[in-house]
Motif scaffolding. Sequence first.
Motif, short mmCIF file in Angstrom:
data_model
loop_
_atom_site.label_atom_id
_atom_site.label_comp_id
_atom_site.label_asym_id
_atom_site.label_seq_id
_atom_site.Cartn_x
_atom_site.Cartn_y
_atom_site.Cartn_z
N VAL A 344 7.55 -41.98 -17.76
CA VAL A 344 6.75 -41.77 -16.56
C VAL A 344 5.33 -41.42 -16.99
CG1 VAL A 344 6.51 -40.48 -14.41
CG2 VAL A 344 8.79 -40.93 -15.35
N THR A 345 4.37 -42.17 -16.48
CA THR A 345 2.98 -42.00 -16.88
C THR A 345 2.21 -41.16 -15.87
OG1 THR A 345 3.03 -44.17 -17.96
CG2 THR A 345 0.86 -43.21 -17.54
N PHE A 346 1.55 -40.13 -16.37
CA PHE A 346 0.69 -39.27 -15.56
C PHE A 346 -0.76 -39.54 -15.95
CE2 PHE A 346 4.71 -37.34 -14.99
CZ PHE A 346 4.66 -36.47 -13.92
N GLN A 347 -1.46 -40.33 -15.15
CA GLN A 347 -2.85 -40.67 -15.46
C GLN A 347 -3.81 -39.65 -14.86
OE1 GLN A 347 -3.10 -44.67 -13.91
NE2 GLN A 347 -2.56 -45.55 -15.90
N ARG A 348 -4.98 -39.55 -15.48
CA ARG A 348 -6.01 -38.66 -14.95
C ARG A 348 -6.34 -39.06 -13.52
NH1 ARG A 348 -9.37 -35.24 -17.63
NH2 ARG A 348 -8.75 -36.13 -19.64
N PRO A 349 -6.45 -38.12 -12.59
CA PRO A 349 -6.66 -38.47 -11.17
C PRO A 349 -8.04 -39.05 -10.91
CG PRO A 349 -6.84 -36.10 -11.47
CD PRO A 349 -6.38 -36.66 -12.79
N ASP A 350 -8.09 -39.99 -9.97
CA ASP A 350 -9.40 -40.47 -9.52
C ASP A 350 -9.98 -39.45 -8.55
OD1 ASP A 350 -8.01 -40.80 -7.15
OD2 ASP A 350 -7.88 -42.98 -7.33
N LYS A 351 -11.16 -39.77 -8.03
CA LYS A 351 -11.86 -38.80 -7.18
C LYS A 351 -11.05 -38.47 -5.91
CE LYS A 351 -16.26 -37.82 -4.91
NZ LYS A 351 -17.65 -38.28 -4.67
N ALA A 352 -10.44 -39.49 -5.31
CA ALA A 352 -9.68 -39.27 -4.07
C ALA A 352 -8.49 -38.36 -4.30
CB ALA A 352 -9.24 -40.61 -3.49
N LEU A 353 -7.72 -38.62 -5.37
CA LEU A 353 -6.55 -37.79 -5.66
C LEU A 353 -6.97 -36.38 -6.05
CD1 LEU A 353 -3.54 -37.38 -6.03
CD2 LEU A 353 -3.72 -38.40 -8.32
N TYR A 354 -8.05 -36.28 -6.81
CA TYR A 354 -8.53 -34.96 -7.22
C TYR A 354 -8.94 -34.13 -6.00
CZ TYR A 354 -11.26 -31.42 -9.74
OH TYR A 354 -11.76 -30.23 -10.22
N SER A 355 -9.62 -34.79 -5.05
CA SER A 355 -10.03 -34.09 -3.83
C SER A 355 -8.80 -33.65 -3.02
CB SER A 355 -10.91 -35.01 -2.98
OG SER A 355 -12.09 -35.37 -3.67
N GLN A 356 -7.79 -34.52 -2.97
CA GLN A 356 -6.55 -34.17 -2.26
C GLN A 356 -5.89 -32.94 -2.89
OE1 GLN A 356 -3.57 -37.31 -2.28
NE2 GLN A 356 -1.92 -35.79 -2.16
N ILE A 357 -5.86 -32.91 -4.22
CA ILE A 357 -5.27 -31.77 -4.92
C ILE A 357 -6.06 -30.50 -4.64
CG2 ILE A 357 -4.78 -30.81 -7.20
CD1 ILE A 357 -4.25 -33.72 -8.13
N LEU A 358 -7.38 -30.60 -4.69
CA LEU A 358 -8.24 -29.44 -4.41
C LEU A 358 -7.96 -28.86 -3.02
CD1 LEU A 358 -11.73 -30.54 -5.81
CD2 LEU A 358 -10.39 -28.57 -6.57
N LEU A 359 -7.93 -29.74 -2.02
CA LEU A 359 -7.76 -29.29 -0.64
C LEU A 359 -6.38 -28.67 -0.42
CD1 LEU A 359 -9.51 -32.23 1.23
CD2 LEU A 359 -10.41 -29.94 0.79
#
Length: 405
Positions: A344-359
Amino acid sequence: MKIQDLSARLGGLAVFRGLLEDPVIAAYAHFIQALADGAGRGAVCQAAGQFEALLFGADTDDFSEYLTAAVLECENICARRAARGALSPALEKALDSELHFLEELSGLGLDQLLLAAGLTPAQREKLAFLPRWTAHPTGLASSYEARLSEMGRLGYGMFARHHVFTLNEEGRLTPVRHPDPQRLADLPGYEREREKILANTKALLAGLPANNVLLYGDAGTGKSSAVKAIVNEYAPEGLRLVEVKKNQLYLLPDLMDQLAANPLKFILFIDDLSFASNDDNFAALKAILEGSAGGRAANIAVYATSNRRHLVKETMTDRTGDDIHEADTRQEMMSLSARFGLVVTFQRPDKALYSQILLELARQYQLTIPEQQLVTMGEAFAIRAGGRSPRAAKQFIEQCRAGVV
């Protein structure tokens, strides 16, 4: 029952012999023995004080509940046999006899023991200063009978009390008393990746064929957190985790033999796995994953995390060296990761996913910072931290919560 009979029955435990290794119960047995031997007032008081100090040190004054919990979690032949099938008539008789004795014992307080010892009112009066522990009827025998049917889910011994373990230098399992409390609900993002691991773990719990799993990807993307959260989530269903260091891989064959007969399900967790090209542990793990004569027990799976897809550090010198069969060597180095049935590959998040995680983290931490401001500040923090990742997002949110940012 006279105190001499209580002492003899306690010392003659066979099925529940392991109870006498518990410090509190061992001190209790010593106190009973002192009464049975007619020891002097000083010796009796010393034995009583030692027992009660240990009981109170276990953060309880209720010996009935303490003994009941110890019996329910005791690893013994009946627990192991019940987890695999029915007990023999001889074991059933021994179990029933000892359970009813322990149930009677658990309900005896200090005053009742002094009476059983035949002490006169004047002698008991001289011991009135001793603290009294709580004792009451428990229904221990019926509770244990019910517990036997759930041994496969609840476990016995230390596996009933703990769900995360490490290996010490001698290869013995050591419980982790305060494991990382991470839960799946605390991990925003990467739901699709975790769903694959969840499905494999559920198969393991159900007794179905389950793969060894390699969680590969960028640092800080939540690979280790995902494994720990899954174990925390499914520990009540009989899932246990044993964390193994890379230099302990040679201990795994013996450990797997030890766990194979256990009714619980085990994840052997190797975090941040990588090898040098000449690492002896490389061949050891290959044999464990697939290819050893012993095979792999159906209740065990290996989960590993790594920042390297093929797990082996490779340099340009390795590719331009003097190896005559270079292609074979490279294939050998790449074969280890192929032995994990699920990658299972865990790639570095793009801006949209990173923002979702932050919120989502901001919601969990109950921050009131406006969303756009939070995202902008979080992006700036990620740049300073070396790039976007769930780890960077959590560090930023925690700093916001502490008022540092």
